[in-house]
Design an enzyme around this catalytic site. Sequence first.
Site, short mmCIF file in Angstrom:
data_model
loop_
_atom_site.label_atom_id
_atom_site.label_comp_id
_atom_site.label_asym_id
_atom_site.label_seq_id
_atom_site.Cartn_x
_atom_site.Cartn_y
_atom_site.Cartn_z
NE ARG A 192 -4.35 -1.49 1.66
CZ ARG A 192 -5.30 -1.94 2.46
NH1 ARG A 192 -5.15 -1.91 3.77
NH2 ARG A 192 -6.43 -2.41 1.96
N GLY A 239 -10.72 -9.70 -0.99
CA GLY A 239 -9.62 -10.16 -0.13
C GLY A 239 -9.13 -11.55 -0.48
P1 ADP Z 1 -13.53 -12.52 -1.35
O1 ADP Z 1 -12.84 -12.31 -0.03
O2 ADP Z 1 -12.56 -12.53 -2.50
O3 ADP Z 1 -14.69 -11.59 -1.58
P2 ADP Z 1 -15.15 -14.65 -0.24
O4 ADP Z 1 -14.75 -14.22 1.13
O5 ADP Z 1 -16.54 -14.42 -0.66
O6 ADP Z 1 -14.14 -14.01 -1.33
O7 ADP Z 1 -14.92 -16.20 -0.42
C1 ADP Z 1 -13.76 -16.89 -0.08
C2 ADP Z 1 -14.04 -18.12 0.74
O8 ADP Z 1 -14.95 -19.01 0.10
C3 ADP Z 1 -12.78 -18.92 0.97
O9 ADP Z 1 -12.50 -18.95 2.34
C4 ADP Z 1 -13.11 -20.31 0.42
O10 ADP Z 1 -12.59 -21.36 1.21
C5 ADP Z 1 -14.62 -20.31 0.50
N1 ADP Z 1 -15.18 -21.34 -0.41
C6 ADP Z 1 -15.14 -21.39 -1.73
N2 ADP Z 1 -15.72 -22.50 -2.21
C7 ADP Z 1 -16.18 -23.18 -1.12
C8 ADP Z 1 -16.89 -24.41 -0.95
N3 ADP Z 1 -17.25 -25.15 -1.99
N4 ADP Z 1 -17.18 -24.79 0.32
C9 ADP Z 1 -16.80 -24.02 1.36
N5 ADP Z 1 -16.14 -22.86 1.27
C10 ADP Z 1 -15.83 -22.44 0.03
#
Ligand code: ADP
Length: 392
Positions: free
Chosen positions: A36, A350
Amino acid sequence: MGWKTLDDMDLDGKRVLVRVDINVPVEDGRVTDTTRIDRIVPTVRDIRAAGGTPILLAHFDRPKGKVVPEMSLKQIVPALEKALGCDVTFIDGSYGERVGALGQGDVALLENLRFNPGEESNDDGFAARLASLGEVYVNDAFSAAHRAHASTEALARKLPACAGRLMAEELGALDRALGNPERPVVAVVGGAKVSTKLDLLSNLVEKVDTLVIGGGMANTFLAASGVDVGKSLCEHDLAETARAIASKAAETGCEILLPRDVVVARAFEVGADSETVKTEDVPADAMILDAGPDSVAHVADVLKRSKTLVWNGPLGAFEIEPFDAATNAAAQAAAGLTKDGALISVAGGGDTVAALNKAGVSKEFTYVSTAGGAFLEWMEGKTLPGVAALER
Ligand code: ADP
Ligand code: MG
């Protein structure tokens, strides 16, 4: 676009208030990731080159309107000086006098703005006090633009205002992805839950040609269409919502892609026994942890016929191998097309940034936003107060 940049401003001999995001990770008083800080260097450099005196305004952590010594920005100064290649005057307490003593081209950093309750309440008096310290306002903190705080909103309305280099780059990339994109546009949305991304999905079905739904949230959509997802993470209570999003997509002509095959396991652990099954054949005692190879091939096909990609959310539980496979493969396909000049690829979030870093493709995407909440609110189609305040 409706905002000015540094090139539109007269900065010569002016004190320039620059809102930056230097909320970096610190351990034992040392900055462990300077990303950053590194990203604000062009803005500070260009202001000085134009004869201005940059006065940096920033927050650090969440002191909630009180002075919390451990959250002082003073500890960031050495890393800041190193990145900027010059001395930085740290100013706490009564700003006025100290700011008055700055010479042309000096760089100053004010103490954590969130020590003052007026910052987060977007207090007009606090903004006026800040405005009295300078003659021009520059916002270079897109990642803080989703919050209407004194230094991001009220202050922008009190002085001639413009976007810094980083802010302008971020806004430009986002505009190319959703504001004014080359079509067809595909959105890939994954992650854990539908409930955290309802607004995002509703906005995207109105804006994109194809919506790929992956990750845990795909399970909710599959279950809503009658598929048995076994022990998978699934928000059964959102079945109606999922169906409403699907029917809105049908109305707007947005194609929705759900996984055709999935990788299932009985335990969520590194190296857990896993198998690939058709989506209809998930065993009752298993959980879906990733998309399968057919699903990835389908996504790769869609990417190939698209001109623009916007991506938030991993396709599987990418933190644990081998459930990072679909995310890695889709990320590599997007990176390859971007390198060939066939795709504009913009991603953020994130965990998405972490997943793309893990896949080793972040540098190959057109733009990867590290803005977190601001990026998501932009993907939801919301007006960001810090951006709106720059519009003229
Ligand atoms: P970002 O932070 O990029 O917005 P999210 O926080 O919405 O993304 O999603 C990330 C999380 O989703 C990760 O911790 C990942 O383990 C979880 N995830 C993705 N697919 C699955 C799944 N099939 N079952 C459980 N958790 C999942
Ligand atoms: Mg997340």
